[in-house]
Design a protein around this motif. Structure first.
Motif, mmCIF file in Angstrom:
data_model
loop_
_atom_site.group_PDB
_atom_site.id
_atom_site.type_symbol
_atom_site.label_atom_id
_atom_site.label_comp_id
_atom_site.label_asym_id
_atom_site.label_seq_id
_atom_site.Cartn_x
_atom_site.Cartn_y
_atom_site.Cartn_z
ATOM 1 N N PHE A 216 0.820 -1.214 0.000
ATOM 2 C CA PHE A 216 0.000 0.000 0.000
ATOM 3 C C PHE A 216 0.852 1.262 0.000
ATOM 4 N N ARG A 217 1.851 1.264 -0.867
ATOM 5 C CA ARG A 217 2.681 2.441 -1.032
ATOM 6 C C ARG A 217 3.307 2.386 -2.415
ATOM 7 N N GLY A 218 3.625 3.572 -2.954
ATOM 8 C CA GLY A 218 4.246 3.609 -4.262
ATOM 9 C C GLY A 218 3.993 4.917 -4.976
ATOM 10 N N ALA A 219 4.534 5.000 -6.184
ATOM 11 C CA ALA A 219 4.374 6.197 -7.009
ATOM 12 C C ALA A 219 2.964 6.243 -7.583
ATOM 13 N N CYS A 220 2.484 7.460 -7.791
ATOM 14 C CA CYS A 220 1.185 7.636 -8.441
ATOM 15 C C CYS A 220 1.228 8.954 -9.206
ATOM 16 N N SER A 221 0.045 9.474 -9.637
ATOM 17 C CA SER A 221 0.101 10.606 -10.531
ATOM 18 C C SER A 221 0.693 11.859 -9.920
ATOM 19 N N GLY A 222 1.537 12.615 -10.732
ATOM 20 C CA GLY A 222 2.269 13.791 -10.269
ATOM 21 C C GLY A 222 3.669 13.485 -9.822
ATOM 22 N N ASP A 223 3.979 12.193 -9.602
ATOM 23 C CA ASP A 223 5.322 11.805 -9.168
ATOM 24 C C ASP A 223 6.285 11.606 -10.338
ATOM 25 N N SER A 224 5.761 11.436 -11.539
ATOM 26 C CA SER A 224 6.616 11.161 -12.693
ATOM 27 C C SER A 224 7.791 12.113 -12.767
ATOM 28 N N GLY A 225 8.937 11.561 -13.176
ATOM 29 C CA GLY A 225 10.139 12.382 -13.332
ATOM 30 C C GLY A 225 10.890 12.592 -12.045
ATOM 31 N N GLY A 226 10.263 12.243 -10.917
ATOM 32 C CA GLY A 226 10.902 12.457 -9.629
ATOM 33 C C GLY A 226 11.977 11.426 -9.332
ATOM 34 N N PRO A 227 12.816 11.704 -8.333
ATOM 35 C CA PRO A 227 13.967 10.858 -8.049
ATOM 36 C C PRO A 227 13.690 9.724 -7.073
ATOM 37 N N LEU A 228 14.164 8.533 -7.423
ATOM 38 C CA LEU A 228 14.254 7.411 -6.504
ATOM 39 C C LEU A 228 15.696 7.373 -6.015
ATOM 40 N N VAL A 229 15.886 7.390 -4.706
ATOM 41 C CA VAL A 229 17.209 7.640 -4.125
ATOM 42 C C VAL A 229 17.593 6.532 -3.151
ATOM 43 N N MET A 230 18.855 6.136 -3.183
ATOM 44 C CA MET A 230 19.398 5.226 -2.175
ATOM 45 C C MET A 230 20.492 5.950 -1.403
ATOM 46 N N GLN A 231 20.686 5.537 -0.160
ATOM 47 C CA GLN A 231 21.733 6.127 0.663
ATOM 48 C C GLN A 231 23.030 5.345 0.491
ATOM 49 N N GLU A 233 27.535 5.524 1.436
ATOM 50 C CA GLU A 233 28.462 6.065 2.439
ATOM 51 C C GLU A 233 28.874 7.490 2.109
ATOM 52 N N ASN A 234 28.658 7.904 0.866
ATOM 53 C CA ASN A 234 28.985 9.266 0.440
ATOM 54 C C ASN A 234 27.762 10.165 0.358
ATOM 55 N N GLY A 235 26.620 9.673 0.845
ATOM 56 C CA GLY A 235 25.404 10.467 0.798
ATOM 57 C C GLY A 235 24.390 9.897 -0.173
ATOM 58 N N PRO A 236 23.301 10.616 -0.418
ATOM 59 C CA PRO A 236 22.256 10.106 -1.308
ATOM 60 C C PRO A 236 22.708 10.062 -2.765
ATOM 61 N N ARG A 237 22.232 9.039 -3.476
ATOM 62 C CA ARG A 237 22.492 8.946 -4.911
ATOM 63 C C ARG A 237 21.206 8.545 -5.618
ATOM 64 N N GLN A 238 20.900 9.222 -6.704
ATOM 65 C CA GLN A 238 19.698 8.905 -7.464
ATOM 66 C C GLN A 238 19.925 7.666 -8.303
ATOM 67 N N VAL A 239 19.035 6.679 -8.140
ATOM 68 C CA VAL A 239 19.157 5.436 -8.895
ATOM 69 C C VAL A 239 18.010 5.246 -9.878
ATOM 70 N N GLY A 240 16.922 6.008 -9.720
ATOM 71 C CA GLY A 240 15.789 5.839 -10.610
ATOM 72 C C GLY A 240 15.049 7.131 -10.866
ATOM 73 N N ILE A 241 14.264 7.125 -11.945
ATOM 74 C CA ILE A 241 13.377 8.228 -12.313
ATOM 75 C C ILE A 241 11.979 7.641 -12.448
ATOM 76 N N VAL A 242 11.002 8.202 -11.747
ATOM 77 C CA VAL A 242 9.638 7.655 -11.786
ATOM 78 C C VAL A 242 9.134 7.601 -13.225
ATOM 79 N N SER A 243 8.699 6.404 -13.641
ATOM 80 C CA SER A 243 8.260 6.233 -15.017
ATOM 81 C C SER A 243 6.813 5.753 -15.106
ATOM 82 N N TYR A 244 6.542 4.478 -14.767
ATOM 83 C CA TYR A 244 5.170 3.992 -14.947
ATOM 84 C C TYR A 244 4.844 2.868 -13.961
ATOM 85 N N GLY A 245 3.559 2.490 -13.958
ATOM 86 C CA GLY A 245 3.060 1.407 -13.123
ATOM 87 C C GLY A 245 1.709 0.977 -13.646
ATOM 88 N N LEU A 246 0.972 0.209 -12.863
ATOM 89 C CA LEU A 246 -0.355 -0.215 -13.270
ATOM 90 C C LEU A 246 -1.395 0.827 -12.864
#
Length: 274
Positions: A216-231, A233-246
């Motif tokens: 019961f969590r995830g991307a939905c409308s308006g989130d597209s293009g936003g950053p998916l980030v992992m932490q 040892e050097n700080g946050p790094r973007q690993v994904g860009i919101v694209s699509y889902g069901l």
């Protein structure tokens, strides 16, 4: 029958047939935002997050997210840009609430990846903006998107998504104040392997994409293009860009699909130099 059962049935009858892009496109397109997130606390910043806004009759409208990769460059999804009038596009940085003034820059151009195919691959674009943002390392800063080893993020990795997203699995009529929060939302879950993603219904996902899923969590409308980030040892790094889902957002059976940033890091870098 409870809400989880109803949503499960909705996902089976709708979501397994129709995919949806996670953008709140102007001119009557369906909006998308974060399900299962929480307000970013007052006084706290997500300094790399920006709001992409489009000038409409009613004023400036948020329709997608993006991330700062250089003072004058924004990374977002290709489907957030395709077909739009660039003269009506702007980005706002340094804000927690969409009603805040922040730092607004006009979009001069957008460059869509040449291999972009909607709901298939290469869903990313780089925006050139003016004036350049003044990075202060507090409320406005860029995010790292490259890793020295071009690390391929597999399953089971904790990741965080931010955006001004729909808080419910589907929008309910006449409840915009509940559906679409003005305050930036933040939500954490885990990546899953591409094999798991395919087995969960995203059969066409490729290694150029990364999937994540949570109950019961995830991307939905308006989130597209936003950053998916992992932490790291050097700080946050973007690993994904919101694209699509069901169609139905935020169900455990329905993974979110992100553009895998590491696949395109060289192309992104070339756009920063151009």
């Amino acid at each position: 029958m409870g809400l989880p059962e109803l949503l499960f049935i909705g996902a089976l009858t709708l979501g397994c047939v129709f995919a949806r892009l996670n953008s709140r496109q102007p001119s009557g397109y369906t909006p998308h935002r974060i399900v299962g997130g929480a307000d970013v606390p007052p006084g706290e910043h997500v300094p790399y997050q920006v709001s992409l806004q489009y000038k409409a009759r009613a004023g400036q409208m948020h329709f997608c997210g993006g991330s700062i990769v250089a003072p004058n460059r924004i990374l977002t999804a290709a489907h957030c840009c395709q077909g739009l009038n660039v003269s009506r596009m702007s980005v706002v940085a340094g804000i927690r609430g969409l009603n805040e003034r922040g730092s607004r820059s006009q979009v001069l151009t957008y460059t869509i990846h040449p291999k972009y195919q909607e709901l298939v691959t290469s869903d990313l674009a780089v925006l050139s903006i003016d004036p350049a943002l003044k990075l202060n390392n507090v409320s406005i800063t860029s995010i790292e998107y490259q890793s020295k080893k071009k690390e391929f993020v597999g399953g089971g990795v904790p990741v965080t998504l931010t955006g001004w997203g729909l808080r419910l699995p589907v929008p309910f009529p006449f409840l915009d104040e509940v559906n679409y929060p003005n305050v930036l939302q933040r939500m954490s879950y885990h990546t899953i392997s591409n094999t798991e993603c395919k087995n969960a219904g995203m059969e066409s996902v490729t290694d150029t994409e990364i999937c994540a899923r949570g109950p019961f969590r995830g991307a939905c409308s308006g989130d597209s293009g936003g950053p998916l980030v992992m932490q790291t040892e050097n700080g946050p790094r973007q690993v994904g860009i919101v694209s699509y889902g069901l169609v139905v957002c935020g169900l455990y059976i329905s993974p979110d699909v992100y553009t895998r940033v590491s696949t395109f890091s060289e192309w992104i870098g070339s756009q920063l130099e151009s």
